[in-house]
Motif scaffolding. Sequence first.
Motif, PDB file in Angstrom:
ATOM      1  N   ALA A 198       0.856  -1.294  -0.220  1.00 38.60           N
ATOM      2  CA  ALA A 198      -0.052  -0.205   0.004  1.00 38.60           C
ATOM      3  C   ALA A 198       1.178   0.946   0.146  1.00 38.60           C
ATOM      4  O   ALA A 198       0.003   2.862  -0.358  1.00 38.60           O
ATOM      5  CB  ALA A 198      -0.587  -0.135   1.074  1.00 38.60           C
ATOM      6  N   GLY A 199       2.335   1.042   0.211  1.00 34.05           N
ATOM      7  CA  GLY A 199       3.274   1.918   0.546  1.00 34.05           C
ATOM      8  C   GLY A 199       3.351   2.536  -0.837  1.00 34.05           C
ATOM      9  O   GLY A 199       4.073   3.285  -1.307  1.00 34.05           O
ATOM     10  N   PHE A 200       3.739   1.651  -2.151  1.00 35.71           N
ATOM     11  CA  PHE A 200       4.006   2.289  -2.598  1.00 35.71           C
ATOM     12  C   PHE A 200       3.246   2.691  -4.264  1.00 35.71           C
ATOM     13  O   PHE A 200       2.039   2.732  -3.954  1.00 35.71           O
ATOM     14  CB  PHE A 200       4.715   0.671  -3.545  1.00 35.71           C
ATOM     15  N   SER A 201       3.486   2.610  -5.267  1.00 33.20           N
ATOM     16  CA  SER A 201       2.954   3.125  -6.137  1.00 33.20           C
ATOM     17  C   SER A 201       1.122   2.523  -6.320  1.00 33.20           C
ATOM     18  O   SER A 201       1.639   1.095  -7.087  1.00 33.20           O
ATOM     19  CB  SER A 201       3.002   4.207  -7.418  1.00 33.20           C
ATOM     20  N   GLY A 202      -0.137   3.305  -6.320  1.00 39.90           N
ATOM     21  CA  GLY A 202      -0.835   2.468  -6.369  1.00 39.90           C
ATOM     22  C   GLY A 202      -0.708   1.624  -7.852  1.00 39.90           C
ATOM     23  O   GLY A 202      -1.513   0.619  -8.206  1.00 39.90           O
ATOM     24  N   ARG A 203      -0.261   2.598  -8.811  1.00 43.19           N
ATOM     25  CA  ARG A 203      -0.768   2.739 -10.149  1.00 43.19           C
ATOM     26  C   ARG A 203       0.288   1.160 -10.451  1.00 43.19           C
ATOM     27  O   ARG A 203      -0.421   0.448 -11.553  1.00 43.19           O
ATOM     28  CB  ARG A 203      -0.369   4.116 -10.996  1.00 43.19           C
ATOM     29  N   ALA A 204       1.219   1.091  -9.966  1.00 44.52           N
ATOM     30  CA  ALA A 204       2.446   0.740 -10.224  1.00 44.52           C
ATOM     31  C   ALA A 204       1.783  -0.241  -9.552  1.00 44.52           C
ATOM     32  O   ALA A 204       2.360  -2.005 -10.192  1.00 44.52           O
ATOM     33  CB  ALA A 204       3.741   0.843  -9.861  1.00 44.52           C
ATOM     34  N   ALA A 205       1.507  -0.509  -8.154  1.00 50.66           N
ATOM     35  CA  ALA A 205       1.235  -2.394  -8.043  1.00 50.66           C
ATOM     36  C   ALA A 205       0.088  -2.859  -8.689  1.00 50.66           C
ATOM     37  O   ALA A 205      -0.070  -3.993  -9.010  1.00 50.66           O
ATOM     38  CB  ALA A 205       0.501  -2.261  -6.443  1.00 50.66           C
ATOM     39  N   ALA A 208       0.813  -4.381 -12.088  1.00 53.51           N
ATOM     40  CA  ALA A 208       1.862  -5.473 -11.928  1.00 53.51           C
ATOM     41  C   ALA A 208       1.240  -6.304 -11.916  1.00 53.51           C
ATOM     42  O   ALA A 208       1.139  -7.159 -12.518  1.00 53.51           O
ATOM     43  CB  ALA A 208       3.140  -5.332 -11.033  1.00 53.51           C
ATOM     44  N   LYS A 209      -0.331  -6.109 -11.241  1.00 50.85           N
ATOM     45  CA  LYS A 209      -1.241  -7.251 -11.340  1.00 50.85           C
ATOM     46  C   LYS A 209      -1.735  -7.624 -12.646  1.00 50.85           C
ATOM     47  O   LYS A 209      -1.726  -9.083 -12.646  1.00 50.85           O
ATOM     48  CB  LYS A 209      -1.980  -6.789 -10.012  1.00 50.85           C
ATOM     49  N   GLU A 210      -1.750  -6.581 -13.315  1.00 51.03           N
ATOM     50  CA  GLU A 210      -2.606  -7.219 -13.895  1.00 51.03           C
ATOM     51  C   GLU A 210      -1.356  -7.613 -14.658  1.00 51.03           C
ATOM     52  O   GLU A 210      -1.444  -8.533 -16.135  1.00 51.03           O
ATOM     53  CB  GLU A 210      -3.502  -5.615 -14.914  1.00 51.03           C
ATOM     54  N   CYS A 211      -0.259  -7.515 -15.468  1.00 45.45           N
ATOM     55  CA  CYS A 211       0.916  -8.169 -16.193  1.00 45.45           C
ATOM     56  C   CYS A 211       1.147  -8.901 -15.861  1.00 45.45           C
ATOM     57  O   CYS A 211       1.113 -10.557 -16.706  1.00 45.45           O
ATOM     58  CB  CYS A 211       1.900  -7.206 -15.878  1.00 45.45           C
ATOM     59  N   PHE A 231       4.561  -0.904 -18.683  1.00 41.50           N
ATOM     60  CA  PHE A 231       6.526  -0.224 -18.253  1.00 41.50           C
ATOM     61  C   PHE A 231       5.890   1.021 -18.844  1.00 41.50           C
ATOM     62  O   PHE A 231       6.818   2.322 -18.740  1.00 41.50           O
ATOM     63  CB  PHE A 231       7.481  -0.683 -19.110  1.00 41.50           C
ATOM     64  N   HIS A 232       6.025   1.593 -20.070  1.00 42.24           N
ATOM     65  CA  HIS A 232       6.129   2.883 -21.187  1.00 42.24           C
ATOM     66  C   HIS A 232       5.226   3.603 -20.583  1.00 42.24           C
ATOM     67  O   HIS A 232       5.746   4.759 -20.312  1.00 42.24           O
ATOM     68  CB  HIS A 232       5.826   2.706 -22.607  1.00 42.24           C
ATOM     69  N   SER A 233       3.617   3.245 -20.088  1.00 41.45           N
ATOM     70  CA  SER A 233       2.833   3.775 -19.508  1.00 41.45           C
ATOM     71  C   SER A 233       3.360   4.818 -18.236  1.00 41.45           C
ATOM     72  O   SER A 233       3.266   6.143 -17.527  1.00 41.45           O
ATOM     73  CB  SER A 233       1.126   3.006 -19.697  1.00 41.45           C
ATOM     74  N   LEU A 234       3.811   3.974 -17.349  1.00 43.59           N
ATOM     75  CA  LEU A 234       4.234   4.393 -15.845  1.00 43.59           C
ATOM     76  C   LEU A 234       5.125   5.436 -15.673  1.00 43.59           C
ATOM     77  O   LEU A 234       5.406   6.920 -15.019  1.00 43.59           O
ATOM     78  CB  LEU A 234       4.777   3.630 -15.217  1.00 43.59           C
ATOM     79  N   PHE A 235       5.502   5.983 -17.264  1.00 43.19           N
ATOM     80  CA  PHE A 235       5.861   7.317 -17.497  1.00 43.19           C
ATOM     81  C   PHE A 235       5.458   8.592 -17.597  1.00 43.19           C
ATOM     82  O   PHE A 235       6.342   9.644 -17.510  1.00 43.19           O
ATOM     83  CB  PHE A 235       7.740   7.312 -17.660  1.00 43.19           C
ATOM     84  N   ALA A 236       3.996   8.212 -17.240  1.00 48.89           N
ATOM     85  CA  ALA A 236       3.816   9.196 -18.046  1.00 48.89           C
ATOM     86  C   ALA A 236       2.811   9.878 -16.493  1.00 48.89           C
ATOM     87  O   ALA A 236       2.508  10.507 -16.210  1.00 48.89           O
ATOM     88  CB  ALA A 236       2.119   8.765 -18.363  1.00 48.89           C
ATOM     89  N   PHE A 237       3.334   9.485 -15.264  1.00 49.59           N
ATOM     90  CA  PHE A 237       2.576  10.110 -13.984  1.00 49.59           C
ATOM     91  C   PHE A 237       4.396   9.780 -12.887  1.00 49.59           C
ATOM     92  O   PHE A 237       5.293   9.833 -12.943  1.00 49.59           O
ATOM     93  CB  PHE A 237       1.943   8.246 -13.378  1.00 49.59           C
ATOM     94  N   ASP A 238       4.027  11.003 -11.888  1.00 52.30           N
ATOM     95  CA  ASP A 238       4.459  11.688 -10.646  1.00 52.30           C
ATOM     96  C   ASP A 238       5.197  10.395 -10.355  1.00 52.30           C
ATOM     97  O   ASP A 238       6.956  10.596  -9.655  1.00 52.30           O
ATOM     98  CB  ASP A 238       3.824  12.546  -9.875  1.00 52.30           C
TER      99      ASP A 238
END
Length: 258
Positions: A198-205, A208-211, A231-238
């Motif tokens: 829960a302390g990590f980026s929710g979007r990254a978590a 990762a699950k979806e992949c 992986f590329h998409s996550l570079f769109a976020f802070d």
Amino acid sequence: MSSSDTLTLTVDDDGVAQLTLNRPAALNALNTTMMTEFSAALRQVTDSGARVLVLTGAGRAFAAGADIAEMRDRTFGDMTDSNHLAAWEELADLRIPTIGAVNGFALGGGCEIAMMCDILIAGAGASFGQPEIGLGIIPGIGGTQRLTRLVGKAQAMDLILTGRRVDAAEALRIGLVSRVVPDDDVLEEALVVARQIAGFSGRAARAAKECVLRADQTTLSEGLLFERRWFHSLFAFDDQTEGMTAFLDKRPARFTDG
Ligand code: CAA
């Protein structure tokens, strides 16, 4: 905290939801009331904005399977018309990571629900199995499919055709569970892991699950492309900038899901 006849749900400030199957007198046997309440509880979890779900069972079982007393007199028409058991699949559809904390029996539908969780933490005294064959039926919440994908055909056939139970050590060896800890530590270990995630980026978590789940459903080349696009998409976020900057600044990251 919210309670229904068969479940207890809490969501803490860290974004960790804890859902407890709560029919201990029947070893948390999965009946229709629980299935309906489970569905509603998952909606509550999603609406609460929880970032991780921990699923566990009260008493000496995670769940000892679908409720045999309730099912005995059902007919083919009853089962097929209501698409009985289908609603449990909503757990697998949850986008946030899920952690199963298994103490005691995880049998039949209990094992199948446990297998829907992304990470499974078992107590040393836990046992797993698909005993349906002894009831004149087969697994009905995904056991023939998920168990085979998790442990392979040889082990899945052995468990499903004989109905034998495996203890936590064997479950770990064959790849059915992620970790085994002392029985008294199961829930706490699951909550520690949940808070960490829960302390990590929710979007990254969620990505990762979806992949990882995609790996079961597609070819290697499609799966690799799916992963690379995420992986590329996550570079769109802070959170990507924050995570990498924090590493280089030698400080903990402060993820905001931005
Ligand atoms: N359905 C309904 N009630 C159940 C149950 C189930 N699946 N499992 C346990 N219970 C009830 C028992 O009937 C008993 O109730 P009473 O006290 O009212 O008699 C209570 O829970 C405690 O169980 P036991 O006395 O049997 O406890 P035990 O320690 O002696 O045995 C056990 C534990 C080995 C788990 C045993 O209860 C058992 O074998 N349970 C059934 C396991 C099973 O066959 N599960 C598969 C169900 S079918 C299914 O799940 C299909 C699917 O894929 C969805």
